[in-house]
Scaffold this motif. Structure first.
Motif, PDB file in Angstrom:
ATOM      1  N   PHE B 136      37.009  40.082  40.580  1.00 58.47           N
ATOM      2  CA  PHE B 136      36.181  39.022  39.989  1.00 58.47           C
ATOM      3  C   PHE B 136      34.773  39.490  39.624  1.00 58.47           C
ATOM      4  O   PHE B 136      34.100  38.829  38.856  1.00 58.47           O
ATOM      5  CB  PHE B 136      36.123  37.825  40.944  1.00 58.47           C
ATOM      6  CG  PHE B 136      37.479  37.331  41.324  1.00 58.47           C
ATOM      7  CD1 PHE B 136      38.240  36.616  40.409  1.00 58.47           C
ATOM      8  CD2 PHE B 136      38.040  37.630  42.555  1.00 58.47           C
ATOM      9  CE1 PHE B 136      39.520  36.189  40.724  1.00 58.47           C
ATOM     10  CE2 PHE B 136      39.312  37.207  42.886  1.00 58.47           C
ATOM     11  CZ  PHE B 136      40.062  36.487  41.973  1.00 58.47           C
ATOM     12  N   TRP B 163      43.532  40.126  31.515  1.00 58.16           N
ATOM     13  CA  TRP B 163      44.087  39.103  30.622  1.00 58.16           C
ATOM     14  C   TRP B 163      42.991  38.400  29.806  1.00 58.16           C
ATOM     15  O   TRP B 163      43.259  37.882  28.712  1.00 58.16           O
ATOM     16  CB  TRP B 163      44.882  38.067  31.429  1.00 58.16           C
ATOM     17  CG  TRP B 163      44.112  37.446  32.563  1.00 58.16           C
ATOM     18  CD1 TRP B 163      44.105  37.864  33.857  1.00 58.16           C
ATOM     19  CD2 TRP B 163      43.225  36.325  32.506  1.00 58.16           C
ATOM     20  NE1 TRP B 163      43.273  37.072  34.616  1.00 58.16           N
ATOM     21  CE2 TRP B 163      42.726  36.123  33.819  1.00 58.16           C
ATOM     22  CE3 TRP B 163      42.816  35.465  31.496  1.00 58.16           C
ATOM     23  CZ2 TRP B 163      41.817  35.104  34.128  1.00 58.16           C
ATOM     24  CZ3 TRP B 163      41.919  34.446  31.794  1.00 58.16           C
ATOM     25  CH2 TRP B 163      41.424  34.271  33.096  1.00 58.16           C
ATOM     26  N   VAL B 176      45.649  27.657  30.658  1.00 64.63           N
ATOM     27  CA  VAL B 176      45.567  26.808  31.852  1.00 64.63           C
ATOM     28  C   VAL B 176      46.252  27.486  33.022  1.00 64.63           C
ATOM     29  O   VAL B 176      45.733  27.512  34.152  1.00 64.63           O
ATOM     30  CB  VAL B 176      46.176  25.413  31.572  1.00 64.63           C
ATOM     31  CG1 VAL B 176      46.282  24.605  32.859  1.00 64.63           C
ATOM     32  CG2 VAL B 176      45.345  24.662  30.538  1.00 64.63           C
ATOM     33  N   ALA B 179      44.089  30.363  34.247  1.00 61.99           N
ATOM     34  CA  ALA B 179      42.902  29.870  34.956  1.00 61.99           C
ATOM     35  C   ALA B 179      43.265  29.349  36.338  1.00 61.99           C
ATOM     36  O   ALA B 179      42.565  29.601  37.324  1.00 61.99           O
ATOM     37  CB  ALA B 179      42.221  28.770  34.131  1.00 61.99           C
ATOM     38  N   TRP B 182      43.963  32.316  38.551  1.00 64.98           N
ATOM     39  CA  TRP B 182      42.739  33.073  38.835  1.00 64.98           C
ATOM     40  C   TRP B 182      41.914  32.356  39.905  1.00 64.98           C
ATOM     41  O   TRP B 182      41.387  32.974  40.823  1.00 64.98           O
ATOM     42  CB  TRP B 182      41.952  33.235  37.538  1.00 64.98           C
ATOM     43  CG  TRP B 182      41.012  34.398  37.477  1.00 64.98           C
ATOM     44  CD1 TRP B 182      39.673  34.343  37.203  1.00 64.98           C
ATOM     45  CD2 TRP B 182      41.312  35.793  37.645  1.00 64.98           C
ATOM     46  NE1 TRP B 182      39.131  35.606  37.199  1.00 64.98           N
ATOM     47  CE2 TRP B 182      40.111  36.515  37.474  1.00 64.98           C
ATOM     48  CE3 TRP B 182      42.480  36.504  37.935  1.00 64.98           C
ATOM     49  CZ2 TRP B 182      40.044  37.910  37.589  1.00 64.98           C
ATOM     50  CZ3 TRP B 182      42.405  37.880  38.048  1.00 64.98           C
ATOM     51  CH2 TRP B 182      41.210  38.565  37.877  1.00 64.98           C
ATOM     52  N   ASP B 183      41.814  31.028  39.777  1.00 59.77           N
ATOM     53  CA  ASP B 183      41.103  30.231  40.792  1.00 59.77           C
ATOM     54  C   ASP B 183      41.784  30.377  42.153  1.00 59.77           C
ATOM     55  O   ASP B 183      41.126  30.558  43.180  1.00 59.77           O
ATOM     56  CB  ASP B 183      41.083  28.743  40.409  1.00 59.77           C
ATOM     57  CG  ASP B 183      40.103  28.426  39.281  1.00 59.77           C
ATOM     58  OD1 ASP B 183      39.436  29.357  38.795  1.00 59.77           O
ATOM     59  OD2 ASP B 183      40.017  27.248  38.886  1.00 59.77           O
ATOM     60  N   CYS B 186      41.301  33.789  43.742  1.00 59.12           N
ATOM     61  CA  CYS B 186      39.928  33.904  44.238  1.00 59.12           C
ATOM     62  C   CYS B 186      39.772  33.154  45.559  1.00 59.12           C
ATOM     63  O   CYS B 186      39.144  33.653  46.504  1.00 59.12           O
ATOM     64  CB  CYS B 186      38.966  33.354  43.185  1.00 59.12           C
ATOM     65  SG  CYS B 186      37.234  33.581  43.586  1.00 59.12           S
ATOM     66  N   LEU B 187      40.352  31.978  45.608  1.00 51.22           N
ATOM     67  CA  LEU B 187      40.266  31.182  46.842  1.00 51.22           C
ATOM     68  C   LEU B 187      40.895  31.943  48.011  1.00 51.22           C
ATOM     69  O   LEU B 187      40.317  32.029  49.096  1.00 51.22           O
ATOM     70  CB  LEU B 187      40.992  29.852  46.627  1.00 51.22           C
ATOM     71  CG  LEU B 187      41.051  28.906  47.819  1.00 51.22           C
ATOM     72  CD1 LEU B 187      39.654  28.457  48.221  1.00 51.22           C
ATOM     73  CD2 LEU B 187      41.917  27.688  47.479  1.00 51.22           C
TER      74      LEU B 187
END
Lengths: 396, 267
Positions: B136, B163, B176, B179, B182-183, B186-187
């Motif tokens: 990230f 990407w 979508v 995303a 990716w979220d 990261c979490l």
């Protein structure tokens, strides 16, 4: 209305060719480009400006950003502590240490309580969500940032207001089995809380909590929408209408002898946008957790688009992002802003920004205190404005 | 391959299924797989593939209190319990390789074999030597350069890392999905970044036959990291895949599947 001075202590001394070659001027720019002798001189100048503002009757805002040319005040509580000791009467707003990147909110509460005691009750505590490059420089997970911020605020508030010995906190993001800070704050029950945000659900929560809502460069429409969300949330919760002191706004500001002089010097502030915001896409557009995934296609296809594109001083004034002119002009601009957003208790002047010099900043502060501030006292009461539901009005 | 739904312990899970043969559970890496990814069709000739999208990724829901790899590892133990097979072969790629390794340490009795493809998950070198490129904090073009032997092979449905370079080639729906994933990644994996500091000490517990496949050009986690990983798993085999980066299953599907099938067949 109060006037506040705000200085990020920018560092506009890195060679242009270095900045142009860098993907990002925050987080990743090597600190070999920061000359400690220049930095020391800048701190001397900034603290002198804060002392001057104290003499003049202007309040003081301290900020925090990390690892970039835009701001050398990464250690906000340290800077705020010096301001607290060298000033006598100004209110001091820490806006603020970044609670979303701090590991221990109890330590933050301890620092703020100490600051409130040193300043003898002149501290106000501001919260900013942060984001972008701060997530890299603070190694903070950007996902669920806002939930983490609220839990930090709740823990800090409880630490500041609990006086009966240790309490335990076992939350979603923070745990501490033995919270008991010394000293306790000077102000009772605690210093006033502020938050900088234009996010409408957050503004509504600020309203319910009675915190001061300040916007940064929001312009007329976005600011009014935010303040309307605040007022409406209080109304819906059956709480009394907020006083104007619950609303503040931060804009670029330069007060000169003439409009022409102010616009000429105000133009130097544009460096903030044109140079100091440059960040690689992983720190902004693609930073996880910042927008709902279903909103991503529109946002990604249209670019980030948050920074103003027309950076002429005259245009920034028209958009309500800059207040610049002779004292009468600036007073008129601020009063017009207050009218259009439905009330304003504090105007935060970002003056020492970009390429604006120490001498130029001090001149503006003197004129603002002597000739603008008196025109902002005892203002006529604003007529109540219609408050459409901003959450509905903001939907596409 | 078909995309189906499964309900597992409160998660509405998206699962790609297809092929014929012994059951292979496939755990994806930083991006979910397209059901038309060529390596799935190739592998499906020899195996019955079950490829769930991790909770929060693709079309799978994520319970609010799912926010660590610990949650995913225990969730996948529930997932294995819900399958009719007494034992399955587990394949994990990149982040999914970390999950597969944790599962093999904790729940190896449900595994027939373990195949790890450029997995992350352990810390190998010293405190000032990064083993795993930060997903990230690294610019997308740099991620693509490090993750692909030939970044030009990235295409819809199989972008892998980097990407973000290809927004113009994406549909809104694909954006979508990327995303969301990716979220979620990261979490789950921000800190420590993509590894469990304790996992290295427990790899000796893996007792099933294990194959590690590594893209020879992987610069997200290098082949040297892969060899160190393999050395910690008793009896494991390590093989390089030429002209592949961090995603051999996307970049060299034939070479990857050929090695997987050979291992499935016990040779």
């Amino acid at each position: 209305m109060d006037l506040w001075s705000h200085c990020e202590n920018p560092y506009p001394f890195v060679p242009n060719e270095v900045l142009q070659a860098a993907d990002s001027v925050r987080a990743a720019l090597p600190n070999r480009y920061c000359d400690p002798m220049i930095a020391s001189r800048l701190f001397d100048e900034i603290f002198d400006e804060h002392a001057l503002c104290d003499d003049l009757g202007i309040n003081i805002v301290t900020t925090e950003h990390h690892a970039g040319i835009n701001n050398l005040c990464g250690a906000n509580p340290l800077v705020t502590a010096i301001v607290a000791r060298i000033t006598k009467k100004a209110k001091i707003l820490s806006l603020g240490t970044l609670v979303t990147v701090r590991q221990d909110p109890v330590r933050v509460a301890e620092e703020y309580a100490t600051l409130d005691v040193i300043s003898k009750g002149r501290l106000q505590i501001g919260f900013v969500k942060s984001g972008g490059t701060e997530m890299a420089s603070g190694d903070a997970n950007p996902v669920r940032l806002r939930q983490r911020e609220w839990e930090a605020i709740d823990l800090i508030e409880k630490a500041l207001t609990s006086h009966d010995g240790p309490f335990s906190w076992e939350g979603q993001f923070f745990t501490h089995p033995h919270v008991n800070i010394w000293p306790r704050p000077w102000q009772q029950p605690r210093p006033d809380f502020w938050a900088a945000t234009s996010d409408l659900p957050t503004c509504a929560e600020l309203g319910r909590r009675g915190m001061v809502n300040t916007l940064l460069f929001g312009g007329y429409d976005k600011t009014k929408l935010a303040f309307d969300a605040y007022r409406r949330a209080r109304s819906e919760a059956g709480l009394p209408p907020p006083g104007e002191d619950r609303f503040a706004y931060l804009g670029f500001c330069y007060v000169g002898d003439t409009d022409e002089e102010a616009l000429r010097i105000g133009q130097k502030i544009a460096w903030f946008v044109t140079v100091s915001l440059k960040a690689s896409p992983q720190y902004n557009k693609f930073l996880p957790g910042q927008i709902a995934p279903e909103m991503v296609p529109k946002a990604w296809r249209s670019g980030t688009g948050r920074a103003p594109t027309d950076l002429r001083a005259e245009s920034l004034v028209t958009q309500g992002q800059m207040f610049a002119g002779n004292p009468d002009t600036v007073a008129r601009q601020i009063k017009e802003f207050r009218r259009r957003v439905g009330g304003l208790g504090g105007l935060i002047m970002m003056t020492r920004q970009g390429l604006v010099t120490h001498a130029e900043a001090e001149k503006s502060y003197r004129l603002a205190a002597a000739e603008v501030l008196p025109q902002l006292q005892d203002l006529d009461r604003l007529e109540p404005v219609e408050q459409p539901d901003p959450l509905v009005a903001a939907s596409p | 391959m078909k995309v189906e739904r499964a309900q597992v312990q409160g998660v509405d899970l998206e699962v790609i299924r297809g092929g014929d043969g012994p059951t292979v559970v496939l755990l994806h890496g930083p991006t979910v797989y397209s059901p038309v990814a060529p390596f799935l069709a190739l592998l499906g000739r020899s195996a019955s593939i079950v490829a769930p999208s991790h909770p929060g990724c693709g079309g799978s829901t994520r319970p609010d209190d799912f926010d660590t790899v610990y949650d995913l590892v225990h969730f996948y133990q529930d997932f294995l319990d819900a399958l009719p097979d007494e034992k399955v072969t587990l394949i994990g790629c990149s982040f999914g390789g970390w999950l597969a390794t944790e599962i093999a340490v904790n729940y190896g009795h449900r595994l027939e074999q373990l195949i790890l493809v450029d997995p992350v998950g352990i810390k190998v070198r010293g405190r000032e030597e990064r083993d795993i490129v930060h997903h990230f904090n690294t610019a997308p073009d740099e991620l693509a350069r490090r993750a692909w032997h030939d970044p030009a092979k990235q295409r819809p449905g199989q972008f892998g890392l980097g990407w973000q370079q290809h927004l113009d080639a994406m549909s809104d729906e694909e954006m979508v999905v990327l995303a969301r994933g990716w979220d979620a990644l990261c979490l789950y994996a921000w800190r420590p970044h993509l590894f469990n500091p304790k996992l290295k000490h427990w790899l000796h517990r893996i007792s099933v036959p294990t194959l590690l496949l590594w893209g020879a050009s992987d610069q997200i986690v290098t082949p040297a990291y892969g060899r160190a990983y393999a050395d910690l798993i008793p009896g494991s085999r390590f093989e390089l895949i030429p002209e592949a980066g961090h995603h051999p299953e996307l970049e060299q599907p034939e070479a990857l599947v050929e090695r997987v099938v050979r291992f499935l067949n016990g040779s």
